[in-house]
Each structure stands twice: as C-alpha cells, then as structure tokens.
Design a protein around this motif. Sequence first.
Motif, PDB file in Angstrom:
ATOM      1  N   GLN A 166     -57.993  22.582  -3.781  1.00 45.23           N
ATOM      2  CA  GLN A 166     -56.551  22.537  -3.556  1.00 45.23           C
ATOM      3  C   GLN A 166     -55.888  23.907  -3.620  1.00 45.23           C
ATOM      4  OE1 GLN A 166     -55.032  19.697  -6.377  1.00 45.23           O
ATOM      5  NE2 GLN A 166     -56.339  18.048  -5.661  1.00 45.23           N
ATOM      6  N   GLU A 167     -56.415  24.785  -4.468  1.00 44.50           N
ATOM      7  CA  GLU A 167     -55.792  26.096  -4.615  1.00 44.50           C
ATOM      8  C   GLU A 167     -56.174  26.976  -3.434  1.00 44.50           C
ATOM      9  OE1 GLU A 167     -55.796  29.789  -7.856  1.00 44.50           O
ATOM     10  OE2 GLU A 167     -56.508  27.810  -8.427  1.00 44.50           O
ATOM     11  N   ASN A 168     -55.257  27.788  -2.992  1.00 45.87           N
ATOM     12  CA  ASN A 168     -55.553  28.760  -1.947  1.00 45.87           C
ATOM     13  C   ASN A 168     -56.690  29.650  -2.424  1.00 45.87           C
ATOM     14  OD1 ASN A 168     -55.129  31.646  -0.832  1.00 45.87           O
ATOM     15  ND2 ASN A 168     -54.034  30.335   0.609  1.00 45.87           N
ATOM     16  N   PHE A 169     -57.779  29.706  -1.628  1.00 49.49           N
ATOM     17  CA  PHE A 169     -58.951  30.444  -2.103  1.00 49.49           C
ATOM     18  C   PHE A 169     -58.629  31.910  -2.348  1.00 49.49           C
ATOM     19  CE2 PHE A 169     -62.770  33.035  -1.428  1.00 49.49           C
ATOM     20  CZ  PHE A 169     -63.557  32.541  -2.457  1.00 49.49           C
ATOM     21  N   ALA A 170     -57.777  32.482  -1.537  1.00 53.38           N
ATOM     22  CA  ALA A 170     -57.421  33.879  -1.731  1.00 53.38           C
ATOM     23  C   ALA A 170     -56.779  34.091  -3.105  1.00 53.38           C
ATOM     24  CB  ALA A 170     -56.478  34.346  -0.631  1.00 53.38           C
ATOM     25  N   ALA A 171     -55.929  33.135  -3.518  1.00 54.87           N
ATOM     26  CA  ALA A 171     -55.298  33.237  -4.831  1.00 54.87           C
ATOM     27  C   ALA A 171     -56.329  33.049  -5.944  1.00 54.87           C
ATOM     28  CB  ALA A 171     -54.189  32.200  -4.959  1.00 54.87           C
ATOM     29  N   LEU A 172     -57.242  32.075  -5.754  1.00 56.37           N
ATOM     30  CA  LEU A 172     -58.292  31.840  -6.737  1.00 56.37           C
ATOM     31  C   LEU A 172     -59.192  33.062  -6.861  1.00 56.37           C
ATOM     32  CD1 LEU A 172     -59.921  30.003  -8.627  1.00 56.37           C
ATOM     33  CD2 LEU A 172     -61.093  29.095  -6.607  1.00 56.37           C
ATOM     34  N   GLU A 173     -59.591  33.590  -5.722  1.00 55.39           N
ATOM     35  CA  GLU A 173     -60.465  34.771  -5.727  1.00 55.39           C
ATOM     36  C   GLU A 173     -59.773  35.947  -6.399  1.00 55.39           C
ATOM     37  OE1 GLU A 173     -62.090  38.562  -4.480  1.00 55.39           O
ATOM     38  OE2 GLU A 173     -60.131  37.758  -3.848  1.00 55.39           O
ATOM     39  N   GLY A 174     -58.480  36.106  -6.128  1.00 52.11           N
ATOM     40  CA  GLY A 174     -57.735  37.190  -6.754  1.00 52.11           C
ATOM     41  C   GLY A 174     -57.665  37.048  -8.264  1.00 52.11           C
ATOM     42  N   ARG A 175     -57.479  35.813  -8.708  1.00 51.83           N
ATOM     43  CA  ARG A 175     -57.425  35.569 -10.160  1.00 51.83           C
ATOM     44  C   ARG A 175     -58.752  35.924 -10.812  1.00 51.83           C
ATOM     45  NH1 ARG A 175     -58.741  30.966 -13.297  1.00 51.83           N
ATOM     46  NH2 ARG A 175     -58.842  29.543 -11.496  1.00 51.83           N
ATOM     47  N   LEU A 176     -59.853  35.467 -10.224  1.00 50.76           N
ATOM     48  CA  LEU A 176     -61.164  35.725 -10.805  1.00 50.76           C
ATOM     49  C   LEU A 176     -61.525  37.211 -10.731  1.00 50.76           C
ATOM     50  CD1 LEU A 176     -63.097  32.618  -9.405  1.00 50.76           C
ATOM     51  CD2 LEU A 176     -62.195  32.952 -11.715  1.00 50.76           C
ATOM     52  N   ARG A 177     -61.221  37.823  -9.601  1.00 52.43           N
ATOM     53  CA  ARG A 177     -61.529  39.250  -9.442  1.00 52.43           C
ATOM     54  C   ARG A 177     -60.737  40.078 -10.452  1.00 52.43           C
ATOM     55  NH1 ARG A 177     -58.575  42.013  -5.963  1.00 52.43           N
ATOM     56  NH2 ARG A 177     -58.345  40.156  -4.626  1.00 52.43           N
ATOM     57  N   ARG A 207     -67.241  32.236  -2.720  1.00 54.05           N
ATOM     58  CA  ARG A 207     -66.961  30.917  -2.148  1.00 54.05           C
ATOM     59  C   ARG A 207     -68.235  30.073  -2.090  1.00 54.05           C
ATOM     60  NH1 ARG A 207     -62.952  29.142   1.554  1.00 54.05           N
ATOM     61  NH2 ARG A 207     -62.309  31.299   1.972  1.00 54.05           N
ATOM     62  N   ALA A 208     -69.334  30.686  -1.613  1.00 53.78           N
ATOM     63  CA  ALA A 208     -70.602  29.958  -1.521  1.00 53.78           C
ATOM     64  C   ALA A 208     -71.127  29.590  -2.905  1.00 53.78           C
ATOM     65  CB  ALA A 208     -71.625  30.805  -0.766  1.00 53.78           C
ATOM     66  N   ALA A 209     -70.961  30.479  -3.873  1.00 62.97           N
ATOM     67  CA  ALA A 209     -71.439  30.225  -5.226  1.00 62.97           C
ATOM     68  C   ALA A 209     -70.699  29.061  -5.869  1.00 62.97           C
ATOM     69  CB  ALA A 209     -71.286  31.485  -6.071  1.00 62.97           C
ATOM     70  N   LEU A 210     -69.380  29.012  -5.676  1.00 66.43           N
ATOM     71  CA  LEU A 210     -68.609  27.898  -6.222  1.00 66.43           C
ATOM     72  C   LEU A 210     -69.002  26.582  -5.563  1.00 66.43           C
ATOM     73  CD1 LEU A 210     -65.108  29.606  -6.497  1.00 66.43           C
ATOM     74  CD2 LEU A 210     -66.468  28.731  -8.406  1.00 66.43           C
ATOM     75  N   ALA A 211     -69.208  26.613  -4.252  1.00 68.88           N
ATOM     76  CA  ALA A 211     -69.624  25.397  -3.545  1.00 68.88           C
ATOM     77  C   ALA A 211     -70.952  24.894  -4.091  1.00 68.88           C
ATOM     78  CB  ALA A 211     -69.718  25.669  -2.050  1.00 68.88           C
ATOM     79  N   LEU A 212     -71.883  25.814  -4.355  1.00 75.95           N
ATOM     80  CA  LEU A 212     -73.179  25.421  -4.914  1.00 75.95           C
ATOM     81  C   LEU A 212     -73.019  24.863  -6.319  1.00 75.95           C
ATOM     82  CD1 LEU A 212     -76.276  25.316  -4.855  1.00 75.95           C
ATOM     83  CD2 LEU A 212     -76.273  27.703  -5.667  1.00 75.95           C
ATOM     84  N   ALA A 213     -72.240  25.516  -7.145  1.00 79.91           N
ATOM     85  CA  ALA A 213     -72.057  25.043  -8.524  1.00 79.91           C
ATOM     86  C   ALA A 213     -71.473  23.641  -8.555  1.00 79.91           C
ATOM     87  CB  ALA A 213     -71.149  26.016  -9.285  1.00 79.91           C
ATOM     88  N   VAL A 221     -68.144  27.554 -14.584  1.00 83.83           N
ATOM     89  CA  VAL A 221     -67.777  28.678 -15.434  1.00 83.83           C
ATOM     90  C   VAL A 221     -68.142  29.954 -14.692  1.00 83.83           C
ATOM     91  CG1 VAL A 221     -68.317  29.907 -17.570  1.00 83.83           C
ATOM     92  CG2 VAL A 221     -67.973  27.440 -17.612  1.00 83.83           C
ATOM     93  N   VAL A 222     -67.184  30.858 -14.590  1.00 84.09           N
ATOM     94  CA  VAL A 222     -67.406  32.135 -13.911  1.00 84.09           C
ATOM     95  C   VAL A 222     -67.351  33.235 -14.962  1.00 84.09           C
ATOM     96  CG1 VAL A 222     -66.691  33.640 -12.016  1.00 84.09           C
ATOM     97  CG2 VAL A 222     -66.251  31.169 -11.890  1.00 84.09           C
TER      98      VAL A 222
END
Length: 363
Positions: A166-177, A207-213, A221-222
């Motif tokens: 549901q979350e915009n991946f760009a926003a999620l990626e930015g948060r994690l980065r 993105r691929a890693a989250l899909a696999l998890a 957990v990241v």
Amino acid sequence: MKKRSVAILFGGVSSEYEVSLVSAASVIRNTPADRYDVTMVGITRDGRWRRYTGPVELIEQDRWADSSYVQPAFVSPDRGHHGLVVPNESGCEIVRLDAVFPVLHGKNGEDGTIQGLFELAGIPYVGCGPLSSAVCMDKAVTHTILAEAGIPQARWQTVLTRDFRQENFAALEGRLRGALGYPMFVKPANAGSSVGISKAHGPDELRAALALAFQHDCKAVVEEFIDGSEVESAVLGNDQPVVSVLGEIVPCNEFYDYEAKYQNDATELHIPARIPDETAALIRETAARAYRALGCSGLTRIDFFVKRDGTGIVLNEPNTIPGFTSISMYPKLMAASGVPYSELIDRLFTLAIERMAQTSTEV
C-alpha cells in the motif's frame, strides 16, 4: 539403569523441512542406545504425523513417509496419556514418553507452537519454552527485547506486507535508506536457516528482497549491513547456562545463506574463532546475558558479528533449535568445549526433564 523412553520428531510444515531430516538423523544416530529407547516420529510436509520404524537412511533421503515403516500417530494433549497415541485395528497403543526432542526447524517447530502442545501434555521437551521460542523466532520481537536489555545490535526496521503493497515504494525505500543505508539485509521475521534472506545494494534489489521475504512471512525485518566476521556461540543449560568456545564462519557466498550453510563445502569453519581473547570473553558474557534476557532454556545458538573496524561486537540472532547435522556448528562447538555429541544429547534430555519437574513444582 532403566532406559528412558524418548521421541525424536522430524520434518514438519516448514521451509526447513529438509534440514530437519538431516539434523534428526544425526540426533538419532548419536542418542546413547544404552540409556534411551528412541521412538521416531515424522511430520509430513502437509502436517500428517507418523510413527516411523525404518532405517535412518530413509529419513535423510526423504523416503521415510512413503515406506511400509509408518503408521499414524500423534502426541496426545491428555496428561493421562503422557505420550504418543498410535491407532491400530484393536484400538490405540499408548507409547508413554519421558521426553521429546523436537528436531523441527523453523515455523511450527521452534516458534512456540509445538512447545505449547508438550506443555499441555506434560511431556518434557528439549529446548526453550513457548514464550522464549516465539520471542526468538520473531526477529522484530528479539530486537526489541535485546534493545531493552542493552545488548548491541544492528540498526533495524520492520516492514509489513501491507506497507509493501500500500505504501508508495519510493517513500518506503527512502525511509529504509535513510535509517539504514545500503547495503541492507532483508529477512522474513519468522524463518530460519537463512531462508528468504537477501542482501540489497539498491532500490531494485530491495524491492525484490522484500517480495522474497514476504513469500515466507507477512512481516520482514530490514537490517543495516555490518562489516564484520561472523562468530557463533553455543549455549547449554537452564538456570545456569554455559557458553561454549566460539566458532568463526567464513562463508563461501557473499553472506552465510542457505547454500553456504548446508550445500557448499567451501564454507570455512574455524574453531576456536580467530579473535582476541578479550573479544571472545565479551561475546561469551553477552551470549549468556542474551540467553537470560530472552528466557531461553535447554539450548540456543547465539550468533554475533565482530566489527572489522574494531569498534565492538553486534549480536546477530539467536536460534533455539539450531542445526544438528554432521557439519552444524552447535554440536561442533559443544564437542570442542568437552561435550561430545552423544553426551550432548544425554544432557539435553536431562535438562528437559529437570525443567519440566521444576515447572510442575512451581505450579
């Protein structure tokens, strides 16, 4: 001395089914025959329980369930039975058990579920109780408790399936980065043996890693990447745990993934670990503190990183039912500490019986 009647469970509805078979075969072969009568119980991939009476080799080859050596059986939650129920033509055979060793890795084996069944049945079992099993299985909960205990860990973030969808991946990626930086490790919160774990070097890999998890759990957990050597400890005991000599792992792959653990002989194991004595002492002390903080009993393997820049140690994760294969670190570390494999199995069953007796007295 009268032999104890024990059951060794293997298989299970888990992504670590194959590892369980190999671990259990080693445990069966090393259980002292002069002290224990062993009943072998397998759980198929789809959750069917079977008493198995055939050769151990068929377990390793995953041919046990299709053989003529199996019959339906299950652990009864009725404390009057205190063991295994085996239906037959004349009714049911009851196999009374003094203890059980659930050599069941991953979900439904070390997450507190099977432990809850043994608690209901009043049967002593090897390993941690339901709560500590669940706590150690869920990496996010483990992180939370260890943080409260002041034990050093990698920085980490939790991502739920709905966040990813549901979350915009760009926003999620930015948060994690922003919180962790690249590279980062992505892990299913509830899985072991490095199943579903990836190292992400950038957004596409993340993105691929989250899909696999999320194929393995609804929570991931990241963690930040720790540049360090991988060092493992084996902890044994109930109220007064002892910590083994330490072992160092030099994985054949970029990190210690499933292949490096179980399929590739190129992975190097060094016992004792090639670290300074003061670092080894710190790890052993920290392992004992973590063991108590997490409420562990019986056994747990606790893994660490030793930072290459010399700034200290980081606890990676605990494993409450570690591998027991011929190349697994837990039995190797205990053997190097003066507890050979057969004696280790004997001690684990003894600890299980002592723990249940203490719990029953307290109740």
